[in-house]
Scaffold this motif. Structure first.
Motif, PDB file in Angstrom:
ATOM      1  N   ILE A   1      -1.022  12.042  -1.737  1.00 56.88           N
ATOM      2  CA  ILE A   1       0.138  11.420  -1.088  1.00 56.88           C
ATOM      3  C   ILE A   1      -0.255  10.936   0.316  1.00 56.88           C
ATOM      4  O   ILE A   1       0.136   9.844   0.746  1.00 56.88           O
ATOM      5  CB  ILE A   1       1.329  12.409  -1.021  1.00 56.88           C
ATOM      6  N   ARG A   2      -1.064  11.733   1.006  1.00 55.65           N
ATOM      7  CA  ARG A   2      -1.523  11.336   2.345  1.00 55.65           C
ATOM      8  C   ARG A   2      -2.387  10.069   2.279  1.00 55.65           C
ATOM      9  O   ARG A   2      -2.268   9.185   3.117  1.00 55.65           O
ATOM     10  CB  ARG A   2      -2.303  12.490   3.008  1.00 55.65           C
ATOM     11  N   GLU A   3      -3.229   9.998   1.257  1.00 59.90           N
ATOM     12  CA  GLU A   3      -4.069   8.802   1.092  1.00 59.90           C
ATOM     13  C   GLU A   3      -3.218   7.570   0.783  1.00 59.90           C
ATOM     14  O   GLU A   3      -3.465   6.479   1.296  1.00 59.90           O
ATOM     15  CB  GLU A   3      -5.087   9.028  -0.039  1.00 59.90           C
ATOM     16  N   ARG A   4      -2.209   7.767  -0.068  1.00 58.23           N
ATOM     17  CA  ARG A   4      -1.306   6.655  -0.416  1.00 58.23           C
ATOM     18  C   ARG A   4      -0.556   6.185   0.832  1.00 58.23           C
ATOM     19  O   ARG A   4      -0.375   4.974   1.045  1.00 58.23           O
ATOM     20  CB  ARG A   4      -0.334   7.116  -1.502  1.00 58.23           C
ATOM     21  N   ALA A   5      -0.119   7.132   1.660  1.00 57.37           N
ATOM     22  CA  ALA A   5       0.594   6.775   2.900  1.00 57.37           C
ATOM     23  C   ALA A   5      -0.319   5.967   3.822  1.00 57.37           C
ATOM     24  O   ALA A   5       0.113   4.995   4.452  1.00 57.37           O
ATOM     25  CB  ALA A   5       1.090   8.036   3.607  1.00 57.37           C
ATOM     26  N   ALA A   6      -1.595   6.343   3.886  1.00 56.20           N
ATOM     27  CA  ALA A   6      -2.560   5.606   4.730  1.00 56.20           C
ATOM     28  C   ALA A   6      -2.754   4.184   4.199  1.00 56.20           C
ATOM     29  O   ALA A   6      -2.853   3.222   4.979  1.00 56.20           O
ATOM     30  CB  ALA A   6      -3.887   6.350   4.774  1.00 56.20           C
TER      31      ALA A   6
END
Length: 484
Positions: free
Chosen positions: A448-453
Motif C-alpha cells: 500500500i505504501r508503494e502504491r501511495a508513492a
C-alpha cells in the motif's frame, strides 16, 4: 491574455461551507495562472452566530488578495428552528431566492468580459440564471469522478423503484465506472422512500449537475480513468448525452498554515521534525468530523497499545441529541483533554505521541517526511491531499459521500485499508492497533505504501504544464468555452 483591461472574468459560485469554499479557492488559482480575473460570489451564512465557516472565509479572502470576493446582498434566512421542513430543503429554497441577486451581479459585468459561471454541486439553481443570460455554465465537482458517476446514474435506478434502497442493506449495486457499491454506502438521504421530498430534491440536484456545459472534476485521469470514461458510454444514462467531463486535479492547497495570525511554525510540525521518516500515523476527521467521548478513549487505547508514533487532532464531541445539520453548523469549544483522554495517557505517550486541539495544518502534516499513514474520514479534499503527499490511508468514513470514497480507495485505487466498525459507529481499540501496525510495518502495508508513492508521482505529473493530463484537460475546457 492581454493586459488587465481585456482580461476575461470567471465567476465562481460555491455552495457555502469550508468543504466547498476551500476547493473553489484552489480552482480560482488555476484560472489566475491561466490569465483570468476571478470573482468568487458568496452568500451570507444563514446561521451567522454559530457558523465558524464565516471566519474561515474571511481568512481565505485575506490570504488570496488576487481573488475578488463578492457577497450577495443578504435576504432574511429561513426559520430553521420552527419549520417542519428538513433544514437542507430550507437552505435550498433560500438559495433559489438568491437567483435574482446573482443575475443582477452577472449583468454588472460587460458580457464580452464574462468568460463563464462555475457553480459547485449544490448551486444548480443558478443554471437557470446562466441560461437566461446566455453565459457559459460549468459545474465544479469537488469530489471524485467515481462518486459523480454513481450519482449521475442513480436517478434512473431509483425511477424504477417503489421503495427506498435502505432495505437492500449491503447488497452491491452495479454502476458503470466503479467497483460494485454496497447500497448502504450511498448518501444517507438517498436511501429513503423515492417519493420523500428530500430524496427527490437530491435526485434533481444530481441530474442537474450534468445539465451544464461541462463538469470540471477534482481528480486526475490515471487515478479514475474507468469512471471518467463511463460518462462517454451511451449506457451511462440511457437516452441522454452527457456533457464533457474534465479531470483537472488534484486541485489541492500548497500548504501554508491557513492561519494568518500564526507567525511562528505550529508546534506539531516541529515535533514531526524530530521523528523518523514515515513513522507517524496522523489522525484527523476533516473540518467538521467529530467522534463520541467513548470513541475518543477507545482510539487512545488503540494508539497506546500499538506502540506507534502518532499525531492526533482531537475535537470536542458533538452535543447530545443534536441533528446532522445543526452539528455541521455548531461552533464547538476547545476540547478538554483531561476529560476526554484516559487518565495518564498524555504522560505515558509523551515520547512518541502528540495531541493537537481542534486544528492542525493538514497539508503540511501530510507532506512532512515523518508522516507514514493517515486515519481519515475519506472526505475527498483530505483523500487528494494524502494522494498528492504519497501517504497511505486508514479509512474511517463518517457520512455523506465518504463511504463511497472508501470503496474506491480500498478496492480501485489500492491506497487504503478500512477500519472495521465504522458502519456500526464504533471502532474498537484492537482494530485501531492492528491496522496502524499493518500499514506502518507489515508486508501488506508495504504494498500500500508503494502504491501511495506511485500515485504521488502520477498526481504531480498530471498537473505539469508540459504534457500533464489535467493541464491538457483544463486547456481543452478553455478551448470548448470559446466554441460555445
Amino acid at each position: 491574455m492581454d493586459n488587465g483591461s481585456t482580461k476575461q472574468t470567471v465567476v465562481l459560485f460555491p455552495g457555502g461551507g469550508v468543504g466547498h469554499v476551500g476547493p473553489m479557492t484552489q480552482l480560482a488559482n488555476v484560472f489566475l495562472r491561466h490569465g483570468y480575473d476571478v470573482t468568487m460570489v458568496l452568500m451570507e451564512p444563514p446561521i451567522k452566530s454559530t457558523d465558524s465557516g464565516a471566519i474561515f472565509i474571511e481568512r481565505v479572502a485575506a490570504s488570496n488578495p488576487s481573488i475578488t470576493f463578492h457577497v450577495l446582498p443578504p435576504i432574511p434566512p429561513p426559520d430553521f428552528a420552527s419549520s417542519p421542513k428538513h433544514p437542507f430543503l430550507l437552505y435550498l429554497e433560500m438559495k433559489l431566492q438568491y437567483n435574482e441577486k446573482l443575475e443582477s451581479f452577472l449583468c454588472s459585468i460587460p458580457r464580452e468580459r464574462l468568460h463563464s459561471l462555475v457553480i459547485d454541486m449544490f448551486c444548480t439553481q443558478a443554471i437557470d440564471v446562466a441560461r437566461k443570460l446566455g453565459v457559459p455554465i460549468y459545474t465544479f465537482f469537488a469530489s471524485g469522478a467515481g462518486v459523480l458517476a454513481v450519482l449521475t446514474q442513480l436517478p434512473a435506478l431509483l425511477a424504477g423503484r417503489q421503495t427506498g434502497l435502505k432495505e437492500l442493506g449491503d447488497t452491491p449495486l452495479e454502476f458503470l465506472g466503479v467497483p460494485p457499491m454496497p447500497a448502504s454506502h450511498l448518501i444517507k438521504e438517498l436511501l429513503q422512500d423515492p417519493e420523500d421530498e428530500l430524496c427527490k430534491t437530491m435526485m434533481k440536484i444530481w441530474q442537474r449537475n450534468t445539465d451544464t456545459d461541462g463538469v470540471l472534476v477534482n481528480t486526475f485521469y490515471s487515478l479514475e480513468s474507468r469512471a471518467v470514461e463511463a460518462f462517454k458510454d451511451p449506457m451511462c444514462v440511457p437516452g441522454r448525452v452527457l456533457p464533457p467531463v474534465y479531470p483537472i486535479g488534484p486541485v489541492v492547497g500548497k500548504g501554508g498554515t491557513d492561519k494568518e495570525e500564526e507567525a511562528e511554525r505550529p508546534e506539531c510540525l516541529s515535533w514531526l521534525d524530530a521523528q523518523p521518516e514515515r513513522s507517524v500515523v496522523f489522525l484527523c476527521w476533516g473540518s467538521k468530523g467529530t467522534l463520541s467521548g467513548e470513541q475518543i478513549k477507545e482510539i487512545a487505547a488503540g494508539l497506546e497499545n500499538s506502540g506507534q508514533r502518532f499525531l492526533w487532532v482531537v475535537r470536542t464531541p458533538p452535543s447530545a441529541g443534536i441533528d446532522d445539520v445543526k452539528r455541521y453548523l455548531e461552533q464547538r469549544p476547545e476540547p478538554d483533554l483531561d476529560v476526554l483522554l484516559p487518565e495518564g495517557f498524555l504522560e505515558r505517550t509523551k515520547g512518541h505521541g502528540f495531541v493537537v486541539k481542534s486544528w492542525a495544518p493538514q497539508v503540511e502534516v501530510l507532506k512532512h517526511p515523518a508522516t507514514g499513514a493517515f486515519v481519515t474520514h475519506c472526505g475527498w479534499n483530505s483523500t487528494l491531499e494524502a494522494i498528492a503527499a504519497g501517504v497511505p490511508m486508514l479509512c474511517w468514513p463518517l457520512g455523506a459521500e465518504q463511504l463511497m470514497n472508501k470503496v474506491l480507495m480500498t478496492e480501485d485505487m489500492g491506497i487504503g485499508v478500512e477500519l472495521e466498525g465504522y458502519k456500526a459507529g464504533f471502532v474498537k481499540a484492537e482494530e485501531i492497533e492492528a491496522k496502524v501496525k499493518l500499514v506502518l510495518e507489515s508486508e501488506e502495508g508495504r504494498k500500500i505504501r508503494e502504491r501511495a508513492a506511485e500515485l504521488k508521482t502520477e498526481a504531480a505529473e498530471a498537473v505539469r504544464e508540459d504534457g500533464g493530463s489535467s493541464h491538457a484537460a483544463f486547456l481543452q475546457f478553455l478551448s470548448d468555452v470559446k466554441h460555445l
